[in-house]
Motif scaffolding. Structure first.
Motif, PDB file in Angstrom:
ATOM      1  N   CYS A  10       0.805  -1.228   0.000  1.00 43.32           N
ATOM      2  CA  CYS A  10       0.000   0.000   0.000  1.00 43.32           C
ATOM      3  C   CYS A  10       0.836   1.275   0.000  1.00 43.32           C
ATOM      4  O   CYS A  10       0.563   2.211   0.755  1.00 43.32           O
ATOM      5  CB  CYS A  10      -0.956  -0.005   1.192  1.00 43.32           C
ATOM      6  SG  CYS A  10      -2.498  -0.803   0.814  1.00 43.32           S
ATOM      7  N   GLY A  22      -2.832   1.380   4.059  1.00 44.61           N
ATOM      8  CA  GLY A  22      -3.849   0.340   4.072  1.00 44.61           C
ATOM      9  C   GLY A  22      -4.111  -0.205   5.455  1.00 44.61           C
ATOM     10  O   GLY A  22      -3.942   0.482   6.464  1.00 44.61           O
ATOM     11  N   HIS A 179      -8.040  -5.079  -4.665  1.00 46.14           N
ATOM     12  CA  HIS A 179      -7.367  -3.947  -4.011  1.00 46.14           C
ATOM     13  C   HIS A 179      -8.401  -3.040  -3.352  1.00 46.14           C
ATOM     14  O   HIS A 179      -9.091  -2.293  -4.046  1.00 46.14           O
ATOM     15  CB  HIS A 179      -6.531  -3.168  -5.028  1.00 46.14           C
ATOM     16  CG  HIS A 179      -5.426  -3.980  -5.615  1.00 46.14           C
ATOM     17  ND1 HIS A 179      -5.572  -4.665  -6.801  1.00 46.14           N
ATOM     18  CD2 HIS A 179      -4.176  -4.225  -5.163  1.00 46.14           C
ATOM     19  CE1 HIS A 179      -4.443  -5.300  -7.062  1.00 46.14           C
ATOM     20  NE2 HIS A 179      -3.584  -5.065  -6.084  1.00 46.14           N
ATOM     21  N   HIS A 185     -10.094  -1.625   3.345  1.00 45.30           N
ATOM     22  CA  HIS A 185      -8.965  -1.837   4.263  1.00 45.30           C
ATOM     23  C   HIS A 185      -9.434  -1.823   5.707  1.00 45.30           C
ATOM     24  O   HIS A 185      -8.886  -2.544   6.555  1.00 45.30           O
ATOM     25  CB  HIS A 185      -7.883  -0.789   4.026  1.00 45.30           C
ATOM     26  CG  HIS A 185      -6.937  -1.160   2.933  1.00 45.30           C
ATOM     27  ND1 HIS A 185      -5.968  -2.130   3.076  1.00 45.30           N
ATOM     28  CD2 HIS A 185      -6.820  -0.705   1.662  1.00 45.30           C
ATOM     29  CE1 HIS A 185      -5.282  -2.246   1.959  1.00 45.30           C
ATOM     30  NE2 HIS A 185      -5.782  -1.403   1.074  1.00 45.30           N
TER      31      HIS A 185
END
Length: 197
Positions: A10, A22, A179, A185
């Protein structure tokens, strides 16, 4: 120490050095806020694109030589994803994934005596029969077995995303099912915090 692929990386080697922006940074922030008296030092060794083979290649320098007290390993997304990107030579079959990770963990415990946190690979997908989800579930199950075998803390990341997908869509958490955005996250970070207390 946290090690893994892009989800851990990240930007920690670039614009978001040294922790990335993240889940690892979120876990660090909340643990530090809750327990400042511990004076913990945090290290991010995530590298975008890594599979368990890549971890093995850099394990001595990035893990063993650092002698962490706690090691969090979150790897496996790329090991699976490569099969679905027609990059079969870079994909890592489940048996190789499991045995490589087992060897790395055993070597680490033997040389450092550290405690382990093992987090599942995942795919943010509502269809439980979708092929990449089905394969990822097998890799996550292998992580759960390794966690039990090593007496490690186990972070069930796939289950965390499955829960939030009961009332949302994959696009709410990531553009590519892999992602996460910041909220995605936070789902991962919350799964960590639920386990580590």
């Amino acid at each position: 120490m946290f090690i893994g692929d892009s989800i851990t990386d990240c930007g920690r080697r670039d614009v978001a050095a040294p922790y990335g922006d993240g889940y690892m940074s979120l876990v660090r922030a909340f643990v530090t806020a809750a327990r400042p008296e511990l004076g913990l030092s945090w290290v991010n060794r995530g590298v975008s694109g890594d599979t368990v083979r890549d971890l093995a290649a850099r394990w001595q320098a990035d893990v063993l030589d650092q002698r962490p007290d706690w090691l969090s390993v979150k790897i496996g997304i790329n090991d699976v994803w490569r099969f679905f990107e027609n990059r079969h030579g870079e994909a890592v079959p489940l048996d190789e994934y499991t045995e490589t990770l087992r060897t790395l963990l055993a070597t680490t415990v033997e040389h450092t005596g550290c405690r382990l946190i093992l987090a599942d690979p995942y795919v943010i997908e509502s269809d439980r029969d979708e092929p990449q989800y089905a394969m990822t579930r097998d890799y996550a199950a292998a992580v759960a077995v390794l966690a039990k075998d090593f007496g490690a803390l186990h972070v069930p990341v796939q289950a965390a995303f499955d829960r939030v997908l009961a009332s949302t869509t994959p696009a709410d958490w990531a553009d590519d099912r892999i992602h996460p955005n910041l909220a995605g996250h936070a789902v991962i970070a919350r799964a960590f915090l639920d386990v580590i207390g």
